[in-house]
Design a protein around this motif. Structure first.
Motif, short mmCIF file in Angstrom:
data_model
loop_
_atom_site.label_atom_id
_atom_site.label_comp_id
_atom_site.label_asym_id
_atom_site.label_seq_id
_atom_site.Cartn_x
_atom_site.Cartn_y
_atom_site.Cartn_z
N LYS A 215 0.84 -1.19 0.00
CA LYS A 215 0.00 0.00 0.00
C LYS A 215 0.88 1.24 0.00
CE LYS A 215 -2.89 1.94 3.17
NZ LYS A 215 -3.60 1.92 4.45
N THR A 216 0.46 2.31 -0.66
CA THR A 216 1.29 3.52 -0.64
C THR A 216 1.46 4.00 0.79
OG1 THR A 216 -0.75 4.59 -1.28
CG2 THR A 216 1.00 4.61 -2.91
N GLY A 217 2.68 4.46 1.07
CA GLY A 217 2.95 4.93 2.42
C GLY A 217 3.57 3.85 3.30
N THR A 218 3.69 2.62 2.76
CA THR A 218 4.29 1.55 3.55
C THR A 218 5.78 1.80 3.74
OG1 THR A 218 2.71 0.04 2.59
CG2 THR A 218 4.53 -0.94 3.76
N TYR A 219 6.45 2.19 2.66
CA TYR A 219 7.88 2.44 2.74
C TYR A 219 8.16 3.91 2.44
CZ TYR A 219 8.12 -2.63 2.47
OH TYR A 219 7.95 -3.96 2.72
N ASP A 220 9.23 4.44 3.05
CA ASP A 220 9.60 5.82 2.81
C ASP A 220 10.84 5.94 1.95
OD1 ASP A 220 7.54 6.81 4.58
OD2 ASP A 220 8.78 6.03 6.20
N LEU A 221 11.92 5.30 2.42
CA LEU A 221 13.20 5.48 1.75
C LEU A 221 13.68 4.16 1.18
CD1 LEU A 221 15.59 7.39 1.21
CD2 LEU A 221 16.53 6.70 3.40
N ILE A 222 14.09 4.20 -0.10
CA ILE A 222 14.59 2.98 -0.73
C ILE A 222 15.92 3.28 -1.43
CG2 ILE A 222 12.37 1.86 -1.04
CD1 ILE A 222 12.31 2.95 -3.88
N PHE A 223 16.62 2.23 -1.85
CA PHE A 223 17.94 2.38 -2.45
C PHE A 223 18.03 1.67 -3.80
CE2 PHE A 223 20.24 4.33 1.09
CZ PHE A 223 19.31 4.17 2.11
N PRO A 224 17.23 2.08 -4.79
CA PRO A 224 17.24 1.39 -6.07
C PRO A 224 18.52 1.66 -6.86
CG PRO A 224 15.84 3.33 -6.18
CD PRO A 224 16.29 3.19 -4.76
N SER A 225 18.92 0.71 -7.71
CA SER A 225 20.06 0.93 -8.59
C SER A 225 19.61 1.77 -9.78
CB SER A 225 20.62 -0.39 -9.10
OG SER A 225 20.92 -1.21 -8.02
N ASP A 226 20.61 2.25 -10.51
CA ASP A 226 20.42 3.11 -11.68
C ASP A 226 19.20 2.79 -12.56
OD1 ASP A 226 21.73 0.70 -12.85
OD2 ASP A 226 23.45 1.58 -11.80
N TYR A 227 19.20 1.60 -13.20
CA TYR A 227 18.13 1.32 -14.16
C TYR A 227 16.77 1.24 -13.46
CZ TYR A 227 17.89 -3.64 -12.75
OH TYR A 227 17.73 -4.80 -12.06
N MET A 228 16.80 0.85 -12.20
CA MET A 228 15.54 0.74 -11.46
C MET A 228 15.00 2.13 -11.12
SD MET A 228 13.22 -1.26 -10.49
CE MET A 228 13.94 -2.83 -10.97
N VAL A 229 15.90 3.10 -10.91
CA VAL A 229 15.46 4.47 -10.68
C VAL A 229 14.69 4.94 -11.91
CG1 VAL A 229 16.22 6.86 -10.39
CG2 VAL A 229 17.36 5.04 -9.11
N ILE B 265 10.82 5.97 -11.98
CA ILE B 265 10.38 7.31 -12.36
C ILE B 265 9.28 7.19 -13.41
CG2 ILE B 265 11.05 9.48 -13.48
CD1 ILE B 265 13.86 9.06 -12.33
N LYS B 266 9.53 6.32 -14.40
CA LYS B 266 8.55 6.14 -15.48
C LYS B 266 7.21 5.68 -14.93
CE LYS B 266 11.14 5.28 -19.67
NZ LYS B 266 12.03 4.25 -20.20
N ARG B 267 7.24 4.86 -13.91
CA ARG B 267 5.99 4.32 -13.37
C ARG B 267 5.45 5.15 -12.24
NH1 ARG B 267 6.60 -1.92 -12.75
NH2 ARG B 267 4.56 -1.55 -11.83
N ASP B 268 6.05 6.32 -12.06
CA ASP B 268 5.54 7.28 -11.09
C ASP B 268 5.54 6.71 -9.67
OD1 ASP B 268 4.62 9.74 -10.39
OD2 ASP B 268 2.51 9.22 -10.63
N LEU B 269 6.63 6.05 -9.31
CA LEU B 269 6.71 5.47 -7.98
C LEU B 269 7.54 6.31 -7.03
CD1 LEU B 269 7.23 1.73 -8.99
CD2 LEU B 269 5.22 2.68 -7.86
N LEU B 270 8.23 7.33 -7.57
CA LEU B 270 9.14 8.10 -6.72
C LEU B 270 8.66 9.54 -6.51
CD1 LEU B 270 12.61 6.95 -8.11
CD2 LEU B 270 11.25 5.96 -6.26
N VAL C 221 9.92 7.14 -1.72
CA VAL C 221 8.79 6.51 -2.37
C VAL C 221 7.60 7.46 -2.41
CG1 VAL C 221 7.30 4.48 -2.35
CG2 VAL C 221 9.59 4.33 -1.42
N LYS C 222 6.91 7.42 -3.54
CA LYS C 222 5.72 8.26 -3.70
C LYS C 222 4.69 7.95 -2.61
CE LYS C 222 3.75 11.00 -6.88
NZ LYS C 222 4.39 11.84 -7.91
N GLY C 223 4.18 8.98 -2.02
CA GLY C 223 3.15 8.78 -0.99
C GLY C 223 3.74 8.52 0.39
#
Lengths: 340, 282, 262
Positions: A69-83, A87-92, A257-259
């Protein structure tokens, strides 16, 4: 009996309260990436409680973020391509770097990279490259490229990362293709190459490949540089080899993370990790590639003299990065199931 | 008053069955017919694609591997449990109950910790290899884990009591006079075993088979830890679909296939005269 | 004679197999060497390390909360339901009786992912709540089976007598039936508690941030390297389990003695 029931009810209340705690930060990070003591020190300094969970691949991170659910996580550490993909999927969430006092500590060359040109959504945390670690107590054969690993002598003697993009990318590079190749014939060749290599593979492990080397379970490992650096620390007869191929560089980033409900705390934590001395503690425990200018100045010789920790710049420069390949990922998924 | 009590008292169980058993399974069934999009979500379009995908050679191989491991594990459990239960059954009642408690005891501790114990034992430089090398029984360390052998050892170890307990309970119910009568009539030990003991314990046996075979397919952590991530089992495949590959409909379809297998085994168990209440009792 | 020795040897070997990994962990929890390969010297250090590991203690706390709360809930619901299913006929009872066996026979992983799916569908936060709910989901059937086995042995005339004396349905259940079910309830609750304490697969899918349980924590510890504090932890868990088991059997012994005297 009554006493037990009362006790249980009390416990129930306690759980109810603790989940409503306001001052928290939900961090989702790679396993073995930030030492426990760093998190504790941050908690003591700020009074923020850090709920820390881990993942072992970018794909797992994406799945967790998109199913929770949105708001479950706040800070994440994705690698380059995952960023880029996130971004494309509007998750950040967009980042406001003006809130970060220590952002100027970051090295220029790791900013403004292709996956997030203006660093609107992400800031670099640590970088890592793939190296080959060889236990010279047992293996004397010269090894310089991925292709050398196909040697029949190494039967059941290699540990690889349990990461489809990296391992398939390795095969691609060994065959002279780009790491991110999606051409069907090329991938068929990569599969055959990997099936040959698999005879030499004892295990796929992303969480702690160093353990396999340290316990002499295997003599050769293809792994992230920090894992190799730690293996080298416990056995000086391990040789670190930068593969002849272009190799892979991965840059892990702070992203919100968005939200997210605790953005303020997330900024506080990022700013804390950007401090020169905090980053030094992290990097000494997990010797990845440093992206912090100020930390660079205070690093000890134990880091600087470890060839798996302090990677030469020309190696980093020629490294390829994993790219977002869109729906072609299903080809990689199938190939991965095929070799397992 | 009485009717109100009846109504109220039957509410929790109805809600429980509806919300926590029926709904999840129906939803999974529904999911398995949806089309997955490349973004890890799904669109509400009916498709049989997910079931057709199960017949892809790559995934058939995973099914074959899992059933192979589960089959071998079950057979080994049976081979250990029958003699064990028969021998224990010959002891005095007091000793029997102590021995059976001792069978259960290790399984009250954490299963991951016990799996870790095996890792310490089976490593290349682990205890077993070190002892064998020191006594010059072997020259080269044996490959005991990070292969199928390791997975099977872990599975047999974790699931053995689920075979021993039902088998023991049906063996202890055999009237010893049957066996004596057979002996008096000159039946050999093998004949007694196959003609009397096996038929009388068949429901206990299938109970065990069900409780060993099915979990064996799903225990992804054992193949992860003792198999070195080299062998993909159905448990790992389902886990990957939900937690990494983000193809929930396909994961749901595999689960439904697995449920069918379970249903079949339950039917066999019922045919053998087994009671549902006897299942899963530790 | 020879036969007997061989048989005893076989029994011994099976027990050796069952206890070997546990023995190893207990011994090596006192080993100074980090590598677990040779025993180098005696130490309590790993126990000290263990008690300084805050995230581990946190996981332990979570596990206790989840197990206790889920056991309490599933025992209450399970006991009541076993009685209702035994005593009454109502709409949907046949279906319910069939459904109840599902959590026992289906692969844990299928239960785990299907619960995860509906939590996502219902937009529930993954965390302590979903974890407890999932544990309740798989424990209730075990409690019901355990209570049911006692219920079927009860004398039905007891209930009739109470009714003749004017007790209503609730009073019959509370004052007459319940006290007689205690052994079944206790064994059901114990079963639910141990199942919950050790669950890996279902928790793996239904836990969220801040609800790491002990098995999940141990899983990640094992995966990220050799940590002798895991040995220390397992020794403590083992001793704890043994302690409870001995306590329970002493109580039972006393009860048997008491009954014998009467």
């Amino acid at each position: 009996m009554k006493k037990i029931v009362c006790l249980l009810l009390l416990l129930f209340l306690v759980t109810g309260c603790s989940s409503n705690n306001e001052n928290v930060l939900n961090v989702l990070n790679w396993s073995s990436y930030i030492p426990d003591e760093v998190i504790r020190a941050f908690e003591e300094e700020t009074g923020i409680i850090v709920n820390y969970s881990t993942y072992s691949s970018n794909e797992e991170l994406l799945a967790k973020i998109s199913s929770a659910k949105t708001g479950t996580y706040d800070l994440i550490f994705p690698s380059d391509y995952m960023v880029e993909l996130m971004i494309k999927r509007d998750l950040l969430e967009k980042m406001d770097t003006s809130l970060l006092e220590n952002v100027s500590n970051l090295k220029e060359e790791y900013l403004g990279l292709e996956f997030d040109v203006n660093n609107e959504y992400s800031l670099p945390f640590l970088a890592t490259t793939i190296v080959i670690a060889v236990n010279r107590d047992h293996v004397t054969d010269p090894i310089s490229s991925y292709n050398d690993l196909l040697n029949e002598k190494f039967k059941n003697n290699i540990v690889l990362l349990d990461d489809q993009r990296i391992v398939i990318g390795m095969a691609n590079q060994a065959l002279g293709y780009s790491m991110n190749d999606v051409n069907a014939t090329h991938l068929d060749n990569a599969r055959d190459w990997l099936l040959t290599l698999k005879k030499n593979v004892k295990a796929f492990d992303s969480d702690s490949p160093k353990t396999f080397l340290i316990t002499n379970e295997v003599d050769i490992g293809v792994m992230w540089n920090a894992e190799a650096a730690l293996a080298l620390q416990s056995n000086p007869n391990i040789e670190i080899i930068y593969p002849l191929e272009n190799g892979a560089l991965s840059l892990d980033n702070y992203a919100i993370v968005k939200g997210s409900k605790n953005t303020e705390n997330a900024y506080k934590f990022i700013d804390y990790l950007l401090r020169a001395d905090v980053m030094k503690t992290i990097i000494e425990e997990y010797p990845y590639i440093n992206v912090n200018m100020e930390t660079e100045k205070i690093l000890d010789s134990s880091y600087l003299e470890n060839p798996a920790a302090n990677i030469p710049e020309e190696i980093i420069a020629k490294n390829e990065m994993v790219e977002n390949i869109g729906s072609d990922i299903s080809k990689y998924d199938r190939l991965w199931a095929e070799i397992k | 008053m009485n009717r109100i009590f009846k109504r109220l008292a039957s509410l929790p169980i109805s809600f429980y069955c509806l919300l926590l058993i029926l709904l999840p399974l129906v939803y999974i069934f529904f999911l398995s017919f949806l089309k997955s999009d490349s973004y890890g979500g799904f669109t509400y379009v009916f498709t049989l694609q997910n079931y057709l995908k199960l017949f892809d050679v790559v995934y058939l191989k995973v099914f074959a591997q899992s059933f192979f491991i589960a089959f071998i594990t079950t057979v080994i459990c049976i081979l250990i449990s029958y003699p064990f239960c028969l021998f224990v059954n010959e002891k005095s009642k007091m000793v029997q109950s102590i021995l059976m408690t001792l069978v259960i005891l290790p399984f009250l501790t954490n299963s991951l910790i016990r799996t870790y114990g095996w890792m310490v034992l089976l490593r290349k430089e682990g205890i077993i290899n070190t002892i064998l090398l020191n006594f010059h029984i072997i020259k080269e360390p044996l490959s005991l884990m990070y292969n199928n052998l390791g997975i099977i050892i872990g599975m047999v170890y974790t699931l053995l009591p689920f075979m021993i307990l039902p088998l023991y309970s049906s063996i202890s119910k055999i009237d010893p006079r049957y066996i004596e009568a057979a002996k008096d009539l000159g039946a050999s030990k093998l004949t007694i075993f196959f003609k009397i003991i096996v038929p009388l314990t068949v429901s206990g046996l299938f109970n065990g088979v069900l409780m060993v075979f099915i979990p064996c397919i799903g225990y992804f952590f054992i193949s992860d830890l003792l198999g070195g991530g080299k062998l993909m089992l159905l448990g790992n495949l389902i886990k990957n679909q939900f937690l990494t590959a983000r193809d929930w409909p396909f994961g749901a379809a595999i689960s439904i296939a697995l449920l069918l297998v379970t249903y079949l085994l339950v039917r066999i168990y019922r045919k053998s005269g087994g009671e549902m209440d006897d299942l899963g009792g530790l | 004679m020879q036969h007997k020795i061989l048989k005893n040897l076989f029994i011994f070997l099976v027990f050796f197999f069952l206890y070997l990994p546990i023995l190893v962990l207990v011994v090596f929890s006192f080993n100074t060497s980090r590598m677990n390969i040779v025993f180098e010297g005696f130490t309590f250090d790993w126990y000290k390390v263990l008690f300084e590991n805050r995230s581990l203690l946190e996981a332990f706390k979570n596990t206790m909360i989840v197990s206790l709360v889920s056991t309490l809930c599933s025992t209450i619901v399970g006991t009541l339901s076993a009685y209702v299913l035994h005593r009454y006929n109502f709409f949907g009872k046949k279906l319910i009786v069939k459904l109840l066996y599902i959590p026992i026979v289906i692969p844990e992983i299928v239960l785990g992912i299907s619960l995860l799916s509906i939590y996502t569908l219902m937009k529930l936060d993954l965390g302590m709540f979903t974890l407890i709910l999932s544990h309740i989901a798989f424990s209730i059937p075990y409690v019901i089976i355990s209570v049911k086995s006692v219920l079927t042995q009860l004398n039905p005339q007891m209930e009739d007598a109470a009714k003749d004396l004017g007790a209503n349905a609730f009073h019959v259940f509370w004052n007459v039936i319940l006290p007689n079910l205690v052994p079944g309830i206790i064994s059901g609750a114990m079963l639910a508690f141990t199942l919950s304490l050790d669950d890996v697969v279902i928790s793996y899918f239904t836990a969220g941030p801040g609800s790491n349980t002990l098995p999940l924590k141990i899983y990640s510890m094992i995966k990220t390297g050799i940590t002798p504090d895991v040995n220390a932890l397992s020794t403590i868990i083992l001793v704890f389990t043994l302690f409870i088991l001995i306590l329970v059997s002493i109580k039972q012994m006393r009860k048997i003695k008491k009954e014998a005297r009467v």
